[in-house]
Motif scaffolding. Structure first.
Motif, short mmCIF file in Angstrom:
data_model
loop_
_atom_site.label_atom_id
_atom_site.label_comp_id
_atom_site.label_asym_id
_atom_site.label_seq_id
_atom_site.Cartn_x
_atom_site.Cartn_y
_atom_site.Cartn_z
N PHE B 32 0.84 -1.19 0.00
CA PHE B 32 0.00 0.00 0.00
C PHE B 32 0.88 1.24 0.00
CE2 PHE B 32 -3.15 -3.03 0.75
CZ PHE B 32 -2.81 -3.79 1.85
N TYR B 33 0.38 2.29 -0.65
CA TYR B 33 1.21 3.49 -0.86
C TYR B 33 0.37 4.76 -0.77
CZ TYR B 33 3.52 -0.30 -3.48
OH TYR B 33 4.06 -1.50 -3.86
N PHE B 45 6.29 10.37 -4.25
CA PHE B 45 6.11 9.27 -3.31
C PHE B 45 6.15 9.80 -1.88
CE2 PHE B 45 6.59 5.09 -1.55
CZ PHE B 45 7.57 5.17 -0.58
N LEU B 46 5.24 9.31 -1.05
CA LEU B 46 5.26 9.64 0.37
C LEU B 46 5.72 8.44 1.20
CD1 LEU B 46 1.93 11.63 0.86
CD2 LEU B 46 4.24 12.54 0.72
N VAL B 47 5.00 7.32 1.04
CA VAL B 47 5.25 6.20 1.93
C VAL B 47 4.74 4.91 1.32
CG1 VAL B 47 3.06 6.50 3.15
CG2 VAL B 47 4.98 5.47 4.37
N SER B 48 5.42 3.82 1.66
CA SER B 48 4.92 2.50 1.30
C SER B 48 4.76 1.67 2.57
CB SER B 48 5.86 1.79 0.30
OG SER B 48 7.15 1.67 0.86
N PHE B 49 3.84 0.73 2.52
CA PHE B 49 3.43 -0.01 3.71
C PHE B 49 3.24 -1.46 3.33
CE2 PHE B 49 1.64 0.54 7.96
CZ PHE B 49 0.73 -0.49 8.10
N TYR B 50 3.87 -2.33 4.10
CA TYR B 50 3.77 -3.77 3.81
C TYR B 50 3.87 -4.54 5.11
CZ TYR B 50 5.23 -8.44 2.31
OH TYR B 50 5.32 -9.79 2.13
N ASN B 52 2.05 -4.65 7.67
CA ASN B 52 1.70 -3.83 8.82
C ASN B 52 2.79 -2.91 9.32
OD1 ASN B 52 -1.05 -4.48 9.27
ND2 ASN B 52 -0.40 -6.47 10.08
N GLU B 53 3.71 -2.56 8.43
CA GLU B 53 4.70 -1.57 8.82
C GLU B 53 5.17 -0.78 7.60
OE1 GLU B 53 7.70 -3.84 10.77
OE2 GLU B 53 8.72 -4.34 8.90
N ILE B 54 5.71 0.39 7.88
CA ILE B 54 6.26 1.22 6.81
C ILE B 54 7.50 0.56 6.26
CG2 ILE B 54 7.42 3.41 6.34
CD1 ILE B 54 5.51 4.73 8.35
N SER B 55 7.56 0.38 4.94
CA SER B 55 8.73 -0.21 4.32
C SER B 55 9.67 0.84 3.74
CB SER B 55 8.34 -1.23 3.24
OG SER B 55 7.37 -0.70 2.38
N GLU B 56 9.11 1.97 3.36
CA GLU B 56 9.95 3.07 2.88
C GLU B 56 9.17 4.37 3.00
OE1 GLU B 56 11.45 2.42 -1.06
OE2 GLU B 56 12.80 4.16 -0.99
N LYS B 57 9.87 5.44 3.27
CA LYS B 57 9.21 6.75 3.30
C LYS B 57 10.14 7.79 2.72
CE LYS B 57 10.52 7.65 8.09
NZ LYS B 57 10.03 7.96 9.46
N SER B 58 9.55 8.86 2.21
CA SER B 58 10.34 9.92 1.61
C SER B 58 10.61 11.00 2.64
CB SER B 58 9.59 10.51 0.41
OG SER B 58 8.48 11.27 0.85
N CYS B 92 -3.80 7.31 -3.13
CA CYS B 92 -3.51 6.03 -2.53
C CYS B 92 -3.31 5.02 -3.65
CB CYS B 92 -4.68 5.62 -1.64
SG CYS B 92 -4.59 3.96 -0.96
N ALA B 93 -2.47 4.04 -3.44
CA ALA B 93 -2.26 2.98 -4.42
C ALA B 93 -2.02 1.67 -3.71
CB ALA B 93 -1.08 3.31 -5.34
N SER B 94 -2.27 0.59 -4.42
CA SER B 94 -1.93 -0.71 -3.88
C SER B 94 -1.38 -1.58 -5.00
CB SER B 94 -3.14 -1.38 -3.20
OG SER B 94 -4.15 -1.70 -4.14
N SER B 95 -0.61 -2.57 -4.64
CA SER B 95 -0.08 -3.49 -5.63
C SER B 95 -0.02 -4.89 -5.04
CB SER B 95 1.31 -3.05 -6.13
OG SER B 95 2.29 -3.17 -5.12
N GLU B 96 -0.06 -5.89 -5.95
CA GLU B 96 -0.08 -7.26 -5.45
C GLU B 96 1.31 -7.77 -5.16
OE1 GLU B 96 -1.73 -9.80 -8.52
OE2 GLU B 96 -1.58 -8.12 -9.92
#
Lengths: 113, 113
Positions: B32-33, B45-50, B52-58, B92-96
């Motif tokens: 999720f992004y 880009f702001l943030v990615s989430f995988y 149940n935690e943030i995986s990367e943030k700007s 918001c975005a999501s990917s599989e």
């Protein structure tokens, strides 16, 4: 450094003509995607090309990728007034932990009827 | 076709107020992004989430921002104390898996006055 920069910034063509826009990037990528955005609206995914692919087609769209030159092009054939939009390339970097996409500044395309 | 749903579509808030932007990602997606686009500028880009935690943030995603997946379907972005410069379209975005199946919502236009 900038990643995913498109040129031209703006393009005006007549309906029926082809529209070509280019994208350059700086770092290694897994994939490159193209998106369309109508004014003030959401991002619509058009096509994804993997780093090991050189060309891909989808309907009136043709995308090329040259990883040696770190560039991609999007060709819209037989353009229609409804193709008027901004087009963005977005790269998915190899070192990106969270699969973030890095977008270019976009090409604004105006298709005149 | 599955889609990412964002609410509200427009939000106007007073400077200093807290806002929560809501998103329902595609149900079988795992990543999720949040991205934002200031008017006339590129998508950032702001943030990615995988998992149940943030995986990367700007760098943009400072202490004023937080994300949460409060239940099995929603994904929220909270801005604690809004500033005028937070005015933007938030996507918001999501990917599989990685960059594949990356799907963006139609965005929330946030105006801070």
């Amino acid at each position: 450094s900038q990643q995913g920069e498109e040129d031209p910034q703006a393009l005006s063509i007549q309906e029926g003509e082809n529209a070509t826009m280019n994208c350059s990037y700086k770092t290694s990528i897994n994939n490159l995607q193209w998106y369309r955005q109508n004014s003030g609206r959401g991002l619509v995914h058009l096509i994804l090309i993997r780093s090991n692919e050189r060309e891909k087609h989808s309907g009136r769209l043709r995308v090329t990728l040259d990883t040696s030159k770190k560039s991609s092009s999007l060709l819209i054939t037989a353009s229609r007034a409804a193709d008027t939009a901004s087009y963005f390339c977005a790269t998915d970097g190899r070192k990106a932990a969270g699969n973030k996409l890095t977008f270019g500044g976009g090409t604004r395309v105006l298709v005149k009827p | 076709e599955p889609e990412v749903t964002q609410t509200p579509s427009h939000q106007v808030t007073q400077m200093g107020q807290e806002v929560i932007l809501r998103c329902v990602p595609i149900s079988n997606h795992l990543y999720f992004y949040w991205y934002r686009q200031i008017l006339g500028q590129k998508v950032e880009f702001l943030v990615s989430f995988y998992n149940n935690e943030i995986s990367e943030k700007s760098e943009i995603f400072d202490d004023q921002f937080s994300v949460e997946r409060p239940d099995g379907s929603n994904f929220t972005l909270k801005i604690r104390s809004t500033k005028l410069e937070d005015s933007a379209m938030y996507f918001c975005a999501s990917s599989e898996q990685g960059a594949f199946g990356y799907t963006f919502g139609s965005g929330t236009r946030l105006t801070v006055v």
